[in-house]
Motif scaffolding. Structure first.
Motif, PDB file in Angstrom:
ATOM      1  N   GLY A 139     -10.925  10.138  -1.000  1.00  0.00           N
ATOM      2  CA  GLY A 139      -9.968   9.097  -1.333  1.00  0.00           C
ATOM      3  C   GLY A 139      -8.564   9.475  -0.927  1.00  0.00           C
ATOM      4  O   GLY A 139      -7.596   9.190  -1.637  1.00  0.00           O
ATOM      5  N   GLY A 163       0.317  -1.445   3.345  1.00  0.00           N
ATOM      6  CA  GLY A 163      -0.778  -2.061   2.604  1.00  0.00           C
ATOM      7  C   GLY A 163      -1.216  -1.261   1.393  1.00  0.00           C
ATOM      8  O   GLY A 163      -2.203  -1.587   0.770  1.00  0.00           O
ATOM      9  N   ALA A 164      -0.481  -0.189   1.061  1.00  0.00           N
ATOM     10  CA  ALA A 164      -0.842   0.592  -0.122  1.00  0.00           C
ATOM     11  C   ALA A 164      -0.106   0.019  -1.324  1.00  0.00           C
ATOM     12  O   ALA A 164       1.112   0.082  -1.404  1.00  0.00           O
ATOM     13  CB  ALA A 164      -0.484   2.059   0.078  1.00  0.00           C
ATOM     14  N   VAL A 165      -0.873  -0.554  -2.246  1.00  0.00           N
ATOM     15  CA  VAL A 165      -0.272  -1.194  -3.405  1.00  0.00           C
ATOM     16  C   VAL A 165      -0.378  -0.256  -4.593  1.00  0.00           C
ATOM     17  O   VAL A 165      -1.471   0.212  -4.920  1.00  0.00           O
ATOM     18  CB  VAL A 165      -1.003  -2.521  -3.720  1.00  0.00           C
ATOM     19  N   VAL A 168      -0.957   1.223  -7.997  1.00  0.00           N
ATOM     20  CA  VAL A 168      -1.706   0.828  -9.190  1.00  0.00           C
ATOM     21  C   VAL A 168      -0.963   1.401 -10.388  1.00  0.00           C
ATOM     22  O   VAL A 168      -0.900   2.613 -10.558  1.00  0.00           O
ATOM     23  CB  VAL A 168      -3.143   1.379  -9.147  1.00  0.00           C
ATOM     24  N   ARG A 216      -9.758   0.062  -0.634  1.00  0.00           N
ATOM     25  CA  ARG A 216     -10.074   1.446  -0.978  1.00  0.00           C
ATOM     26  C   ARG A 216      -9.019   1.943  -1.963  1.00  0.00           C
ATOM     27  O   ARG A 216      -7.861   1.552  -1.885  1.00  0.00           O
ATOM     28  CB  ARG A 216     -10.020   2.314   0.274  1.00  0.00           C
ATOM     29  N   VAL A 217      -9.424   2.820  -2.855  1.00  0.00           N
ATOM     30  CA  VAL A 217      -8.487   3.408  -3.808  1.00  0.00           C
ATOM     31  C   VAL A 217      -8.226   4.850  -3.397  1.00  0.00           C
ATOM     32  O   VAL A 217      -9.160   5.612  -3.127  1.00  0.00           O
ATOM     33  CB  VAL A 217      -9.054   3.348  -5.242  1.00  0.00           C
ATOM     34  N   GLU A 218      -6.976   5.211  -3.298  1.00  0.00           N
ATOM     35  CA  GLU A 218      -6.612   6.590  -2.975  1.00  0.00           C
ATOM     36  C   GLU A 218      -5.732   7.134  -4.087  1.00  0.00           C
ATOM     37  O   GLU A 218      -4.953   6.391  -4.680  1.00  0.00           O
ATOM     38  CB  GLU A 218      -5.866   6.656  -1.636  1.00  0.00           C
ATOM     39  N   THR A 219      -5.893   8.435  -4.350  1.00  0.00           N
ATOM     40  CA  THR A 219      -5.106   9.057  -5.416  1.00  0.00           C
ATOM     41  C   THR A 219      -4.432  10.308  -4.889  1.00  0.00           C
ATOM     42  O   THR A 219      -5.077  11.167  -4.280  1.00  0.00           O
ATOM     43  CB  THR A 219      -6.006   9.437  -6.607  1.00  0.00           C
ATOM     44  N   THR A 240      -1.731   6.474  -7.819  1.00  0.00           N
ATOM     45  CA  THR A 240      -2.946   5.825  -7.350  1.00  0.00           C
ATOM     46  C   THR A 240      -2.560   4.542  -6.624  1.00  0.00           C
ATOM     47  O   THR A 240      -1.728   3.784  -7.106  1.00  0.00           O
ATOM     48  CB  THR A 240      -3.873   5.509  -8.534  1.00  0.00           C
ATOM     49  N   VAL A 241      -3.135   4.342  -5.456  1.00  0.00           N
ATOM     50  CA  VAL A 241      -2.828   3.128  -4.692  1.00  0.00           C
ATOM     51  C   VAL A 241      -4.116   2.449  -4.262  1.00  0.00           C
ATOM     52  O   VAL A 241      -5.148   3.086  -4.092  1.00  0.00           O
ATOM     53  CB  VAL A 241      -1.976   3.448  -3.435  1.00  0.00           C
ATOM     54  N   LYS A 242      -4.011   1.124  -4.119  1.00  0.00           N
ATOM     55  CA  LYS A 242      -5.074   0.373  -3.472  1.00  0.00           C
ATOM     56  C   LYS A 242      -4.637   0.161  -2.039  1.00  0.00           C
ATOM     57  O   LYS A 242      -3.550  -0.366  -1.791  1.00  0.00           O
ATOM     58  CB  LYS A 242      -5.235  -0.992  -4.126  1.00  0.00           C
ATOM     59  N   VAL A 243      -5.456   0.569  -1.098  1.00  0.00           N
ATOM     60  CA  VAL A 243      -5.097   0.388   0.305  1.00  0.00           C
ATOM     61  C   VAL A 243      -5.720  -0.916   0.770  1.00  0.00           C
ATOM     62  O   VAL A 243      -6.932  -1.023   0.904  1.00  0.00           O
ATOM     63  CB  VAL A 243      -5.587   1.574   1.155  1.00  0.00           C
ATOM     64  N   GLU A 244      -4.878  -1.919   0.956  1.00  0.00           N
ATOM     65  CA  GLU A 244      -5.390  -3.262   1.233  1.00  0.00           C
ATOM     66  C   GLU A 244      -5.513  -3.545   2.717  1.00  0.00           C
ATOM     67  O   GLU A 244      -6.107  -4.539   3.108  1.00  0.00           O
ATOM     68  CB  GLU A 244      -4.488  -4.298   0.553  1.00  0.00           C
TER      69      GLU A 244
END
Lengths: 431, 117
Positions: free
Chosen positions: A401, A410-412, A414, B42-45, B50-54
């Motif tokens: 990950g 595009g990294a949102v 969380v 995808r989720v990256e940490t 933590t981010v959602k890669v859209e």
């Protein structure tokens, strides 16, 4: 053996331990650069993970099984959980240094050997299965072979010469990598699609740091600050240099160009070849060994790339072939006047060559069977291989990950669950 | 003449190229693009972040073809790029007003017909 601590020996062995430790991250760079750009973190972590998972099982049981007296095949558990591994000198294998330092020095060997195996399975092995593998392989496969040669086992009693681990480390790791590649299976699209190195500067940097660390690997294998260490140290200079020249000339003859992959590979193969011989052969023979020893690995790498076997980073060609070449040539070029232990073929003891070959075959056979059984057992519990889809997305993304070079597009973010805390006030908000 | 724009997965590019070659489609351009078409992010940490890669990496093909090549080109891409999972991409067929081949000054259909040697 007397049990007096010698300050020079202790200082050199602690230095050597740190030098060899550096080789594992160096291997991460060397392998990471060779893996594709979507698998670079995964490949580097395969090396880095051994610094934890392998190291801990080594300290808990591996060291005792490998180096306590025990029998011909394996040691016993007297030093399990590091019981009795104290600060005193006097252990037969390292009579002038603290026992803990000997354990730590040997730990760095166990770690790098295990990390070497990862080169066979890059780009497709699931990380959790890999973690199980490196945790257990060092106990089940590495420790017995180390015992056979160095810990008082049958190969050492037979008189096999292996100064710093040509058989124990390199033949063992190379064979295990080949078996692992066959059991885990080829990468998706292997044979249809070219797999090219993603970062050649990393490969060169890794080779350079491996060479640096290898002075501790070979020089430290004297387990004292002695003339034997000096010989191993100097031979560690000479052999890779000669291998580099031989490899460059072979590249020039074959493709007309000297290559970065070639130079990096030559350094490592030269180091592998001289490893078993480093404290046993005179320096001039070390030059000859480096140059001669490059050839079998060079040919093996050409051959492997034409087979359907995806032993991805040529651990077999580099380390098993190079280690076997070095082990056999040790039996040829060893000179008792230099090493005080045993002579080889050129100094009138042809029988040594046969002993060397037997040691290589014994270690290779056990490594192959042990690795096969271990991987089959792990595979029965959890899949070894990442799906084609995961391989296509990249092992960095799917196993960890993470990406090596994030763009952030595009990294949102969380955000954590909304809490009762008030939002932070801007500085000076009280005005 | 049409311009075919196809957005495909990077790992299907070799298959698409092979299929286009078999369909005798020779002239094309491709570029790496970032896109989003409904696949799960995808989720990256990274430590506490933590981010959602859209946006996902995709490859964009641009192929100028004469009219009777449209169907074979689309079919080749469709078959080679499909995995059945969300995120396989899109194919757009666009009208083209005019095409020139810079080297010879040829126009339109002549300009998108591969040079035969």
């Amino acid at each position: 053996m007397t049990g007096h601590l010698n300050a020079a020996d202790l200082a050199w062995m602690m230095t050597s331990t740190a030098l060899v430790l550096l080789m594992t991250p160096a291997l991460g760079l060397f392998y990471g650069g060779m893996a594709g750009s979507k698998h670079i973190l995964n490949t580097m972590l395969m090396s880095f993970a051994t610094l934890g998972f392998t190291l801990v099982t080594w300290a808990l049981v591996g060291y005792s099984l490998a180096f306590s007296p025990g029998g011909a095949l394996v040691g016993d558990l007297r030093w399990a959980l590091l019981r009795g591994v104290d600060l005193a000198a006097g252990q037969p294998l390292g009579p002038t240094i603290s026992h803990v330092v000997y354990m730590a020095f040997q730990a760095t060997f166990a770690v790098i050997t295990t990390a070497l195996v990862s080169g066979g399975v890059v780009g497709r092995m699931r990380f959790r299965a890999y973690l199980a593998f490196i945790t257990l392989w060092v106990v089940g496969v590495y420790a017995p072979i180390a015992h056979w040669v160095w810990g008082g086992g049958w190969l050492g009693r037979l008189g096999a010469l292996d100064f710093a681990g040509g058989t124990v480390v390199h033949v063992n790791a190379g064979v295990a990598a080949m078996v692992a590649a066959l059991v885990v299976g080829n990468r998706k699209d292997y044979g249809r699609q070219a797999f090219l190195p993603g970062n050649l500067p990393f490969v060169l940097l890794g080779a350079a740091l491996l060479w640096f660390g290898w002075f501790g690997f070979n020089g430290g294998s004297a387990v004292a600050s002695t003339a034997s260490a000096a010989l191993a140290f100097v031979n560690t200079f000479l052999a890779p240099g000669a291998a580099l020249v031989a490899w460059a000339l072979l590249d020039l003859a074959r493709i007309g160009k000297v290559t970065a992959m070639g130079v990096a590979s030559a350094i490592v193969v030269g180091l592998v070849v001289i490893t078993p011989a480093s404290g046993f052969v005179p320096p001039v023979w070390a030059l000859v060994m480096g140059a001669l020893g490059a050839l079998p690995s060079y040919v093996a790498m050409q051959w492997r790339a034409r087979t359907p076997i995806d032993e991805s980073l040529d651990v077999f060609a580099g380390h098993a072939v190079g280690g076997a070449t070095g082990a056999v040539l040790t039996g040829v070029f060893a000179v008792k006047a230099w090493n005080g232990v045993q002579s080889g073929l050129v100094a009138g003891n042809p029988q040594q060559v046969a002993i060397q070959i037997l040691a290589v075959l014994g270690a290779a056979a056990y490594s192959a069977v042990g690795t096969l059984v271990l991987l089959k057992a792990i595979g029965a519990i959890t899949p070894l291989r990442a799906s084609d889809h995961e391989q296509a997305l990249g092992m960095d993304s799917t196993q960890h990950g993470e990406e090596p070079y994030t763009a952030g597009e595009g990294a949102v973010l969380v955000l954590p669950e909304v809490s009762a805390e008030p939002a932070l006030q801007p500085a000076g908000a009280d005005a | 003449m049409k311009l075919i724009v196809a957005i495909v997965r990077p790992d299907r590019v070799n298959d698409v190229l092979e299929a286009l070659y078999r369909a005798q489609v020779r002239g094309l351009s491709l570029s790496r693009v970032q896109g989003h078409g409904g696949e799960l992010e995808r989720v990256e940490t990274y430590r506490g972040t933590t981010v959602k890669v859209e946006l996902t990496e995709k490859v964009r093909f641009e192929i100028g073809v004469s009219d009777h090549f449209v169907a074979p080109t689309v079919r080749a891409i469709m078959e080679a790029a499909r995995t059945g999972e969300v995120g396989d991409g899109k194919i757009f067929v666009l009208p083209v007003d005019k095409v020139y081949r810079i080297r010879t000054g040829e126009e339109d259909t002549a300009a998108v017909t591969p040079v035969s040697r």
